[in-house]
Design a protein around this motif. Structure first.
Motif, PDB file in Angstrom:
ATOM      1  N   ARG A 434       0.835  -1.200   0.000  1.00  0.00           N
ATOM      2  CA  ARG A 434       0.000   0.000   0.000  1.00  0.00           C
ATOM      3  C   ARG A 434       0.870   1.249   0.000  1.00  0.00           C
ATOM      4  N   PRO A 435       0.345   2.386  -0.496  1.00  0.00           N
ATOM      5  CA  PRO A 435       1.080   3.652  -0.337  1.00  0.00           C
ATOM      6  C   PRO A 435       1.231   3.989   1.149  1.00  0.00           C
ATOM      7  N   PRO A 436       2.371   4.545   1.550  1.00  0.00           N
ATOM      8  CA  PRO A 436       2.558   4.929   2.961  1.00  0.00           C
ATOM      9  C   PRO A 436       1.526   5.969   3.398  1.00  0.00           C
ATOM     10  N   ASP A 437       1.264   5.999   4.716  1.00  0.00           N
ATOM     11  CA  ASP A 437       0.235   6.895   5.245  1.00  0.00           C
ATOM     12  C   ASP A 437       0.647   8.363   5.295  1.00  0.00           C
ATOM     13  N   ASP A 438       1.940   8.645   5.284  1.00  0.00           N
ATOM     14  CA  ASP A 438       2.397  10.017   5.540  1.00  0.00           C
ATOM     15  C   ASP A 438       2.853  10.753   4.281  1.00  0.00           C
ATOM     16  N   LEU A 439       2.420  10.331   3.113  1.00  0.00           N
ATOM     17  CA  LEU A 439       2.927  10.929   1.878  1.00  0.00           C
ATOM     18  C   LEU A 439       2.612  12.416   1.775  1.00  0.00           C
ATOM     19  N   GLY A 440       1.456  12.830   2.283  1.00  0.00           N
ATOM     20  CA  GLY A 440       1.063  14.231   2.138  1.00  0.00           C
ATOM     21  C   GLY A 440       1.755  15.187   3.072  1.00  0.00           C
ATOM     22  N   ARG A 441       2.558  14.680   4.010  1.00  0.00           N
ATOM     23  CA  ARG A 441       3.179  15.556   5.015  1.00  0.00           C
ATOM     24  C   ARG A 441       4.567  16.048   4.620  1.00  0.00           C
ATOM     25  N   ASP A 442       5.145  15.424   3.624  1.00  0.00           N
ATOM     26  CA  ASP A 442       6.518  15.768   3.236  1.00  0.00           C
ATOM     27  C   ASP A 442       6.485  16.736   2.043  1.00  0.00           C
ATOM     28  N   PRO A 443       7.011  17.963   2.208  1.00  0.00           N
ATOM     29  CA  PRO A 443       6.945  18.943   1.121  1.00  0.00           C
ATOM     30  C   PRO A 443       7.976  18.721   0.019  1.00  0.00           C
ATOM     31  N   ARG A 444       8.832  17.713   0.149  1.00  0.00           N
ATOM     32  CA  ARG A 444       9.901  17.530  -0.829  1.00  0.00           C
ATOM     33  C   ARG A 444       9.447  16.818  -2.096  1.00  0.00           C
ATOM     34  N   GLY A 445       8.264  16.201  -2.054  1.00  0.00           N
ATOM     35  CA  GLY A 445       7.811  15.426  -3.204  1.00  0.00           C
ATOM     36  C   GLY A 445       7.689  13.964  -2.845  1.00  0.00           C
ATOM     37  N   LEU A 446       7.017  13.205  -3.695  1.00  0.00           N
ATOM     38  CA  LEU A 446       6.796  11.792  -3.419  1.00  0.00           C
ATOM     39  C   LEU A 446       8.121  11.037  -3.404  1.00  0.00           C
ATOM     40  N   PRO A 447       8.311  10.130  -2.424  1.00  0.00           N
ATOM     41  CA  PRO A 447       9.551   9.348  -2.373  1.00  0.00           C
ATOM     42  C   PRO A 447       9.588   8.326  -3.515  1.00  0.00           C
ATOM     43  N   HIS A 448      10.766   8.056  -4.004  1.00  0.00           N
ATOM     44  CA  HIS A 448      10.916   7.184  -5.161  1.00  0.00           C
ATOM     45  C   HIS A 448      12.286   6.518  -5.109  1.00  0.00           C
ATOM     46  N   ILE A 449      12.530   5.669  -6.068  1.00  0.00           N
ATOM     47  CA  ILE A 449      13.855   5.077  -6.260  1.00  0.00           C
ATOM     48  C   ILE A 449      14.264   5.307  -7.713  1.00  0.00           C
ATOM     49  N   ARG A 450      15.257   6.151  -7.912  1.00  0.00           N
ATOM     50  CA  ARG A 450      15.917   6.401  -9.200  1.00  0.00           C
ATOM     51  C   ARG A 450      15.037   7.087 -10.260  1.00  0.00           C
ATOM     52  N   VAL A 451      13.953   7.697  -9.872  1.00  0.00           N
ATOM     53  CA  VAL A 451      13.213   8.498 -10.851  1.00  0.00           C
ATOM     54  C   VAL A 451      14.064   9.685 -11.299  1.00  0.00           C
ATOM     55  N   ASP A 452      14.895  10.226 -10.385  1.00  0.00           N
ATOM     56  CA  ASP A 452      15.777  11.328 -10.763  1.00  0.00           C
ATOM     57  C   ASP A 452      16.835  10.863 -11.756  1.00  0.00           C
ATOM     58  N   GLN A 453      17.338   9.637 -11.606  1.00  0.00           N
ATOM     59  CA  GLN A 453      18.306   9.118 -12.574  1.00  0.00           C
ATOM     60  C   GLN A 453      17.651   8.879 -13.938  1.00  0.00           C
ATOM     61  N   ALA A 454      16.402   8.453 -13.908  1.00  0.00           N
ATOM     62  CA  ALA A 454      15.668   8.312 -15.164  1.00  0.00           C
ATOM     63  C   ALA A 454      15.513   9.659 -15.856  1.00  0.00           C
ATOM     64  N   LEU A 455      15.194  10.693 -15.083  1.00  0.00           N
ATOM     65  CA  LEU A 455      15.066  12.040 -15.643  1.00  0.00           C
ATOM     66  C   LEU A 455      16.391  12.542 -16.199  1.00  0.00           C
ATOM     67  N   GLN A 456      17.487  12.244 -15.513  1.00  0.00           N
ATOM     68  CA  GLN A 456      18.789  12.691 -15.996  1.00  0.00           C
ATOM     69  C   GLN A 456      19.099  12.067 -17.353  1.00  0.00           C
ATOM     70  N   PHE A 457      18.816  10.798 -17.509  1.00  0.00           N
ATOM     71  CA  PHE A 457      19.064  10.147 -18.792  1.00  0.00           C
ATOM     72  C   PHE A 457      18.171  10.729 -19.884  1.00  0.00           C
ATOM     73  N   LEU A 458      16.911  10.960 -19.564  1.00  0.00           N
ATOM     74  CA  LEU A 458      15.944  11.390 -20.573  1.00  0.00           C
ATOM     75  C   LEU A 458      16.034  12.885 -20.897  1.00  0.00           C
ATOM     76  N   LEU A 459      16.414  13.709 -19.890  1.00  0.00           N
ATOM     77  CA  LEU A 459      16.360  15.165 -20.068  1.00  0.00           C
ATOM     78  C   LEU A 459      17.676  15.886 -19.831  1.00  0.00           C
ATOM     79  N   GLY A 460      18.673  15.203 -19.285  1.00  0.00           N
ATOM     80  CA  GLY A 460      19.886  15.887 -18.847  1.00  0.00           C
ATOM     81  C   GLY A 460      20.530  16.739 -19.918  1.00  0.00           C
ATOM     82  N   ASP A 461      20.590  16.246 -21.160  1.00  0.00           N
ATOM     83  CA  ASP A 461      21.240  17.015 -22.232  1.00  0.00           C
ATOM     84  C   ASP A 461      20.465  18.271 -22.610  1.00  0.00           C
TER      85      ASP A 461
END
Length: 464
Positions: A434-461
């Motif tokens: 299930r999604p964690p209960d506290d997702l709406g309390r963190d202002p940094r954005g939804l927690p993930h694994i390597r979505v930022d690395q995916a963005l770097q590959f797709l958009l970095g250039d």
């Protein structure tokens, strides 16, 4: 002498100052496309969890904002509704993709080089994200198949386990009809209904059958009950143009199949697929492991077929001005949070094996290809526990159907990337969370694994 079109020149000039990049989020069902797009947008808007996106890590990223739809005839991706489902008082997974959705984000940043900053101190990149049902992706191979070819392949597949049991009613009906008999609308509707029931059974199957065609039979969108969706594969040969010719049931089904290709598949390909610049293909590898060898083989077949029609290749400046090609493709194994962190490398190795042929073909055409193990939404934590004197690396989260956190040993993926080595033919049992209960309390954005690395590959250039 023919002069260049002024509107085209002006459009090209605007793209120089404020370029657009169009990313297609594709993949087979249950891969998590909706959650991936939601997390991607949420993190770009908040930029709090993107340490491996260079433009953020270097401090050059300023802000992003949602902009109006670039295509007024395409529904907007409901990012607000999906976020509310994930971050509300009763967190739950949002509804899966049922039709095409699109969103535009404007990203403001400072260029990386002093020369670029001298020309334009602050730049803007318009990011268009296109999300669509995985079943529609599987329609693309139909463009290269005749009705006779598609019928033969589909009937052969339907007669093999585990599909043979699911297709009994439809194949039983086929045994009672004569494709050369005069066409009757009732027969066409009956055949299409039984075939659609079979496709829905494949979709529900525990064996995670991925190859489901035509996609609009299970995700019709605004085409429900349209005559274009009243056909099905028939036994017979291409001789149908002779003994199974005009006026026959075969001829009627053939004509509707070709109309479907022209009015649905080719149009959708032209309007959307052929306009993509970058592509991410999300793959539920863990789901295929749960489904067993047949599910894994079906997924591999579906991926290879669905990627054939894409235009992959490096984009030169002329392509960029006059028409694009997909020059970067990312294959991502999703739900990496369902296994312990040390297993991510094994998951990626298995993905490499699964898409190896498709990856080689795309690289041959000149496009850059990468593979990753990601989680669009991180629902667990990796923990170490002791069991019978042995340390086990486990995951801790709330499994679907339970109401409290649980520590689970999810099993391990073989290091040699052979999902089902000799002596093992049983499925795995990786549980959903299930999604964690506290997702709406963190202002940094939804927690993930390597979505930022995916963005770097797709958009970095684009963000240099």
């Amino acid at each position: 002498m023919r002069f260049p079109d002024l509107n085209g020149v002006l459009d090209a000039g605007s793209r120089l100052l404020e370029p657009n990049v169009r990313i297609g989020v594709t993949g087979l069902r249950r891969a998590g496309k909706t959650v991936f797009v939601t997390t991607l947008v949420d993190n770009l808007l908040k930029a709090g969890r993107l340490p491996f996106l260079d433009v953020v890590a270097s401090g050059r990223f300023q802000a992003s904002r949602l902009r109006p739809q670039p295509d007024p005839d395409v529904p907007r991706f409901d990012v607000e509704g999906h976020l509310a489902a994930l971050t509300g008082p009763d967190p739950h997974w949002p509804e899966p993709t049922r039709g095409i959705g699109q969103l535009r984000l404007a990203l403001r940043y400072r260029p990386g080089s002093a020369l670029k900053r001298a020309v334009q101190p602050v730049s803007t990149l318009n990011l268009d994200i296109v999300d669509y049902p995985g079943e529609w992706l599987l329609d693309l191979p139909l463009l290269r198949q005749s009705f006779a070819e598609w019928s033969a392949l589909t009937l052969n597949l339907a007669g093999q386990p585990p599909r043979d049991a699911l297709s009994q009613s439809w194949r039983g009906w086929l045994a009672t009809i004569d494709p050369a008999a005069p066409a009757e609308e009732e027969a066409a509707r009956r055949g299409a209904a039984l075939y659609t029931d079979y496709l829905h059974a494949c979709r529900r199957a525990d064996t995670l059958l991925s190859l489901i065609q035509p996609g609009r039979f299970v995700e019709p969108g605004d085409m429900k009950d349209a005559p274009l969706l009243t056909f099905c594969p028939l036994p017979g040969e291409a001789r149908g143009r002779g003994s199974l010719g005009r006026g026959s049931l075969w001829a009627l089904m053939d004509a509707r199949y070709e109309a479907y290709k022209t009015n649905v598949v080719r149009r959708f390909f032209t309007d959307h697929f052929a306009r993509l610049d970058r592509q991410i293909v999300l793959i539920d590898v863990l789901g295929a492991l749960n489904a067993g060898p047949s599910g894994m083989a079906d997924m591999k077949r579906a991926l290879e077929l669905s990627l054939e029609p894409f235009r992959h290749g490096s984009s030169g400046w002329l392509d960029w001005l006059l028409g694009t090609k997909i020059d970067k493709v990312l294959f991502a194994a999703t739900k990496a949070d369902h296994i312990a962190a040390h297993q991510h490398a094994h998951l990626r190795a298995l993905l490499d094996r699964l898409v190896g042929d498709a990856r080689s073909a795309i690289r041959f055409e000149g496009a850059a290809v990468e593979t990753m193990a990601i989680a669009a939404l991180k629902c667990t934590e990796s923990v170490v526990t002791e069991h019978e004197g042995r340390q086990l690396r486990c995951v801790r989260g709330v499994p679907v159907g339970r109401d409290r956190p649980t520590v689970l040993f999810p099993g391990e993926i073989p290091e040699d990337a052979d999902a089902f080595p000799p002596g093992r033919d049983k499925p795995y049992n990786f549980l959903p969370f299930r999604p964690p209960d506290d997702l709406g309390r963190d202002p940094r954005g939804l927690p993930h694994i390597r979505v930022d690395q995916a963005l770097q590959f797709l958009l970095g250039d684009y963000l240099e």
